[in-house]
Design a protein around this motif. Sequence first.
Motif, PDB file in Angstrom:
ATOM      1  N   LEU A 148      -0.375   0.536 -12.448  1.00 57.25           N
ATOM      2  CA  LEU A 148       0.008   0.132 -11.088  1.00 57.25           C
ATOM      3  C   LEU A 148       0.260  -1.375 -11.007  1.00 57.25           C
ATOM      4  O   LEU A 148       1.258  -1.827 -10.447  1.00 57.25           O
ATOM      5  CB  LEU A 148      -1.083   0.531 -10.087  1.00 57.25           C
ATOM      6  CG  LEU A 148      -1.347   2.033  -9.938  1.00 57.25           C
ATOM      7  CD1 LEU A 148      -2.587   2.281  -9.073  1.00 57.25           C
ATOM      8  CD2 LEU A 148      -0.129   2.730  -9.323  1.00 57.25           C
ATOM      9  N   THR A 149      -0.656  -2.151 -11.554  1.00 57.20           N
ATOM     10  CA  THR A 149      -0.607  -3.606 -11.388  1.00 57.20           C
ATOM     11  C   THR A 149       0.700  -4.242 -11.866  1.00 57.20           C
ATOM     12  O   THR A 149       1.255  -5.102 -11.165  1.00 57.20           O
ATOM     13  CB  THR A 149      -1.812  -4.258 -12.098  1.00 57.20           C
ATOM     14  OG1 THR A 149      -3.009  -3.607 -11.646  1.00 57.20           O
ATOM     15  CG2 THR A 149      -1.907  -5.733 -11.774  1.00 57.20           C
ATOM     16  N   ILE A 182      -4.309  -6.249  -5.737  1.00 59.62           N
ATOM     17  CA  ILE A 182      -4.005  -4.820  -5.868  1.00 59.62           C
ATOM     18  C   ILE A 182      -5.268  -3.988  -5.626  1.00 59.62           C
ATOM     19  O   ILE A 182      -5.237  -2.977  -4.902  1.00 59.62           O
ATOM     20  CB  ILE A 182      -3.418  -4.520  -7.270  1.00 59.62           C
ATOM     21  CG1 ILE A 182      -2.076  -5.227  -7.464  1.00 59.62           C
ATOM     22  CG2 ILE A 182      -3.268  -3.014  -7.496  1.00 59.62           C
ATOM     23  CD1 ILE A 182      -0.970  -4.725  -6.572  1.00 59.62           C
ATOM     24  N   LEU A 205      -5.905  -1.032  -2.866  1.00 59.25           N
ATOM     25  CA  LEU A 205      -6.371   0.306  -3.269  1.00 59.25           C
ATOM     26  C   LEU A 205      -7.679   0.662  -2.542  1.00 59.25           C
ATOM     27  O   LEU A 205      -7.883   1.813  -2.147  1.00 59.25           O
ATOM     28  CB  LEU A 205      -6.565   0.362  -4.784  1.00 59.25           C
ATOM     29  CG  LEU A 205      -5.269   0.337  -5.604  1.00 59.25           C
ATOM     30  CD1 LEU A 205      -5.557   0.049  -7.084  1.00 59.25           C
ATOM     31  CD2 LEU A 205      -4.515   1.672  -5.469  1.00 59.25           C
ATOM     32  N   ARG A 237       0.832  -1.212   0.000  1.00 49.67           N
ATOM     33  CA  ARG A 237       0.000   0.000   0.000  1.00 49.67           C
ATOM     34  C   ARG A 237       0.863   1.256   0.000  1.00 49.67           C
ATOM     35  O   ARG A 237       0.537   2.250  -0.644  1.00 49.67           O
ATOM     36  CB  ARG A 237      -0.965  -0.011   1.187  1.00 49.67           C
ATOM     37  CG  ARG A 237      -2.043  -1.061   1.045  1.00 49.67           C
ATOM     38  CD  ARG A 237      -3.216  -0.835   1.969  1.00 49.67           C
ATOM     39  NE  ARG A 237      -2.928  -1.038   3.372  1.00 49.67           N
ATOM     40  CZ  ARG A 237      -2.931  -2.233   3.974  1.00 49.67           C
ATOM     41  NH1 ARG A 237      -3.188  -3.324   3.281  1.00 49.67           N
ATOM     42  NH2 ARG A 237      -2.675  -2.342   5.259  1.00 49.67           N
ATOM     43  N   LEU A 271       2.035   1.706  -3.529  1.00 45.83           N
ATOM     44  CA  LEU A 271       0.929   2.219  -4.347  1.00 45.83           C
ATOM     45  C   LEU A 271       0.725   3.713  -4.080  1.00 45.83           C
ATOM     46  O   LEU A 271       0.597   4.510  -5.012  1.00 45.83           O
ATOM     47  CB  LEU A 271      -0.358   1.446  -4.030  1.00 45.83           C
ATOM     48  CG  LEU A 271      -0.445   0.024  -4.589  1.00 45.83           C
ATOM     49  CD1 LEU A 271      -1.609  -0.737  -3.958  1.00 45.83           C
ATOM     50  CD2 LEU A 271      -0.600   0.049  -6.117  1.00 45.83           C
TER      51      LEU A 271
END
Lengths: 116, 116
Positions: A57-58, A68, A72, A36, A39
């Motif tokens: 992002l993935t 993921i 999020l 996290r 991210l």
Amino acid sequence: MIGQDAACCAGLSSPLDEDQAAELAKVFKALGDPVRLRLMSMIASRGEGGEVCVCELTPAFELSQPTISHHLKLLRQASLIDCERRGTWVYYWVLPGVLDRLAAFLTAPQTAGATA
Amino acid sequence: MIGQDAACCAGLSSPLDEDQAAELAKVFKALGDPVRLRLMSMIASRGEGGEVCVCELTPAFELSQPTISHHLKLLRQASLIDCERRGTWVYYWVLPGVLDRLAAFLTAPQTAGATA
């Protein structure tokens, strides 16, 4: 969702009451995971007004798309980020309000400017 | 224990690498609990150079002494506080270094001064 007011004025210069502590702990817990945090930093590094497609992002993680998405979702529930679906993809951006409150909370008078 | 350097210069303005994220996440996780946040604020509210006897901390919670000690141990492992035994009691104080780094991490250029 994290309220706008409950922890607005709390800092480390005075003891937190139970409600303030419960609210702030949720946000720290949301940040208390390496995936996290990465991210958050990937989204925040786009700067103010910037946003990131979940499709960017993935691939940075060796994790499934649902995993993921779950991380999020926890960041969204802590009011740290928000998102919008446009067509195929979901786009994420940082909400600076809670981050600012966390930074203010940690920058207590007795620690500001102190060196380790 | 949290290293002094690994996350010193990381902020939300650039993506964290895995090591930085793992290290920072440990500290956020330590703060991600209402009891530990209240303990931190009780200790930090004594100001720079201030300290608190564990005998003053425990009565503020409806928790056993071993439970409080466990939470204090997790804060110590995150380098957020330190302690010393003197006679019967253990005394705790805040280590400002990690707090300052967390605050700096959260105060990314794009969020500094922003309003919610």
